[in-house]
Design an enzyme around this catalytic site. Structure first.
Site, PDB file in Angstrom:
ATOM      1  N   SER A  94      42.979  50.007  58.513  1.00 53.15           N
ATOM      2  CA  SER A  94      42.846  50.466  59.774  1.00 53.15           C
ATOM      3  C   SER A  94      42.249  51.455  60.160  1.00 53.15           C
ATOM      4  O   SER A  94      41.536  51.952  61.290  1.00 53.15           O
ATOM      5  CB  SER A  94      44.372  50.905  60.327  1.00 53.15           C
ATOM      6  OG  SER A  94      45.162  51.660  59.396  1.00 53.15           O
ATOM      7  N   HIS A 135      45.685  44.199  61.204  1.00 57.16           N
ATOM      8  CA  HIS A 135      44.494  44.415  61.843  1.00 57.16           C
ATOM      9  C   HIS A 135      43.682  43.233  61.733  1.00 57.16           C
ATOM     10  O   HIS A 135      42.510  43.108  62.347  1.00 57.16           O
ATOM     11  CB  HIS A 135      43.684  45.580  61.489  1.00 57.16           C
ATOM     12  CG  HIS A 135      44.434  46.879  62.221  1.00 57.16           C
ATOM     13  ND1 HIS A 135      43.947  47.360  63.398  1.00 57.16           N
ATOM     14  CD2 HIS A 135      45.114  47.604  61.640  1.00 57.16           C
ATOM     15  CE1 HIS A 135      44.793  48.437  63.545  1.00 57.16           C
ATOM     16  NE2 HIS A 135      45.370  48.520  62.457  1.00 57.16           N
ATOM     17  N   LYS A 144      49.544  43.988  68.195  1.00 57.53           N
ATOM     18  CA  LYS A 144      47.929  44.207  68.442  1.00 57.53           C
ATOM     19  C   LYS A 144      47.465  43.014  68.946  1.00 57.53           C
ATOM     20  O   LYS A 144      47.569  43.108  70.220  1.00 57.53           O
ATOM     21  CB  LYS A 144      47.462  44.654  67.006  1.00 57.53           C
ATOM     22  CG  LYS A 144      48.111  46.025  66.262  1.00 57.53           C
ATOM     23  CD  LYS A 144      47.284  46.197  65.019  1.00 57.53           C
ATOM     24  CE  LYS A 144      48.273  47.113  64.325  1.00 57.53           C
ATOM     25  NZ  LYS A 144      48.649  48.543  64.779  1.00 57.53           N
TER      26      LYS A 144
HETATM   27  C1  LIG Z   1      48.158  47.909  58.630  1.00 61.38           C
HETATM   28  C2  LIG Z   1      49.398  48.057  59.549  1.00 61.38           C
HETATM   29  N1  LIG Z   1      50.535  47.652  59.067  1.00 61.38           N
HETATM   30  C3  LIG Z   1      51.779  47.692  59.900  1.00 61.38           C
HETATM   31  C4  LIG Z   1      51.602  48.488  61.143  1.00 61.38           C
HETATM   32  C5  LIG Z   1      52.866  48.914  61.911  1.00 61.38           C
HETATM   33  O1  LIG Z   1      53.037  47.968  63.114  1.00 61.38           O
HETATM   34  P1  LIG Z   1      54.156  47.798  64.011  1.00 61.38           P
HETATM   35  O2  LIG Z   1      53.478  48.725  65.349  1.00 61.38           O
HETATM   36  O3  LIG Z   1      54.183  46.576  64.316  1.00 61.38           O
HETATM   37  O4  LIG Z   1      55.173  48.505  63.271  1.00 61.38           O
HETATM   38  C6  LIG Z   1      50.535  48.914  61.485  1.00 61.38           C
HETATM   39  C7  LIG Z   1      50.182  49.687  62.905  1.00 61.38           C
HETATM   40  O5  LIG Z   1      49.503  50.700  63.165  1.00 61.38           O
HETATM   41  C8  LIG Z   1      49.233  48.751  60.769  1.00 61.38           C
HETATM   42  O6  LIG Z   1      48.025  49.146  61.396  1.00 61.38           O
END
Ligand SMILES: Cc1ncc(COP(=O)(O)O)c(C=O)c1O
Length: 391
Positions: A183, A211, A242
């Site tokens: 990310s 992502h 997202k």
């Molecule tokens: C790679 C990754 N995993 C998990 C998450 C967490 O997602 P959630 O908002 O559904 O908890 C994010 C959120 O930024 C993320 O970028």
């Protein structure tokens, strides 16, 4: 009231303010999207994860409203005590079909999905090997798991990972955990190599494609699809917050037996409420739109390429990549904050600056993200604004 707590908290905040690292999240006064409203002004939002422009799609909104009218707010309980609504099961089937697994299980967030998967699959006889730039939810999930050994390997360093796996000796299970799309960098994990490595070392491969889902691959079916290894990842996790509607929610997608085991024993499932049912309905509609309108994915990549190319043509140096994340490294945390404020105040452009401790010291950045609902003029305005503040 514990006065020491109040004083220490105020001092920590004052220290952050002095260092220029205090965050001030904007309050949105209109739906999320490439165009929204903040502080009474129209703004161009170029840092949300609403990759497919579905957060304010009328069909997603209608499905969510229909969901609340039909089923109410939610389960008012955890699933095993009071049940599951049909939309949860339908969404789980649709997500599994989308990402190419036998089954999936939803959670209120991908944070919980990662916690569920890693702590269920790792016991005292397990070694977990995690990429150094994995998302915080993976880092914390590994920390709280009972895994007997926890190894962090250098970012996408297959030689180091191979060596670490070779030197393990007798462990009950080895689990390699990686983001599909990272990310903060906008780069991708080399999944075919990781699949090969895991097979050779009898390791389980867990990929968080938060992502990547809705973004990568010609039909947005995720990073495994993009790299030709769909169906070969042992466990996939991802978010519904997202590209897939932007509300909230996460999933673990895996073989049916793994998913059933999680639903039986994973603590975020056993001891926390189900995804709110209206959100499940909205996410299901977002998945349906993705399946029937793959042109959104092509549009997203067209805009991300235009953004990268335009910034380069203007003499800036965005990190290379083929995802919808376009970071520009600016150095220290305070500078990232300053540029972000100038973008908002002088150009009506919302781009968050990320600094330490989210990214390593000295690598603070502006993270731009394309959105399929942007116009070409939006991208031009974004490039012009970045160039103006970076000058
Ligand atoms: C790679 C990754 N995993 C998990 C998450 C967490 O997602 P959630 O908002 O559904 O908890 C994010 C959120 O930024 C993320 O970028």
């Amino acid at each position: 009231m514990n006065e020491g707590l109040r004083t220490a908290s105020a001092a920590a905040l004052a220290d952050m303010a002095t260092r220029g690292t205090l965050k001030a999240p904007p309050t949105l006064e209109a739906p999320q999207g490439p165009r929204s409203r903040i502080g009474g002004a129209d703004v161009l939002v170029a840092c949300s994860n609403d990759y497919l422009g579905l957060a304010a799609d009328p069909r997603v909104i209608a499905a969510t409203v229909d969901g609340v009218q039909r089923y109410g707010a939610g389960t008012a309980s955890v699933r095993f005590i009071c049940g599951t609504f049909t939309p949860h099961l339908e969404l789980e089937r649709d997500v599994a079909n989308l990402v190419g697994t036998e089954a999936s299980l939803t959670f209120v967030s991908c944070w919980d999905a990662n916690a569920a998967a890693i702590s269920t699959l790792a016991d005292e006889n397990t070694v977990v090997l995690s990429d150094a730039l994995n998302h915080a939810s993976i880092i914390d999930a590994v920390r709280v798991s009972r895994a007997g050994r926890k190894v962090v390997y250098p970012h996408v360093d297959l030689v180091a990972l191979d060596e670490a796996l070779s030197g393990l000796g007798q462990w009950g299970r080895r689990i390699v955990v990686t983001d599909g799309v990272f990310s903060m960098e906008g780069d991708v994990a080399p999944l075919p190599d990781l699949v090969e490595l895991c097979r050779r070392h009898d390791a389980v491969l867990l990929v968080d494609d938060s992502h990547g889902v809705g973004v990568m691959g010609p039909d947005g079916r995720g990073t495994p699809s993009d790299q030709g290894v769909m169906g070969e990842i042992d466990v996939l996790t991802g978010t519904l917050g997202k590209a897939l509607g932007g509300a909230a929610g996460g999933y673990v997608a895996a073989p049916a037996a793994v998913v059933e085991l999680l639903s039986q024993v994973a603590r975020p499932s056993l001891f926390s409420n189900a995804l709110p049912v209206p959100t499940a309905c909205g996410a299901r509609e977002a998945v349906r739109i993705l399946r029937t309108e793959p042109q959104r994915v092509a549009r997203l990549h067209h805009l991300a390429s235009r953004l990268r190319d335009g910034l380069r043509a203007a003499g800036l140096d965005p990190l290379p990549g083929a995802t919808a994340i376009v970071p520009i490294i600016v150095g220290d945390t305070a500078r990232a904050g300053l540029l972000s404020r100038k973008l908002r105040d002088e150009h009506g452009v919302i781009v968050t600056g990320f600094g330490y401790p989210v990214v390593p010291e000295g690598t603070a950045r502006l993270r731009l993200q394309a959105n399929a609902a942007m116009t070409d003029d939006d991208v031009t305005a974004l490039i012009d604004a970045i160039v103006a503040v970076a000058a």
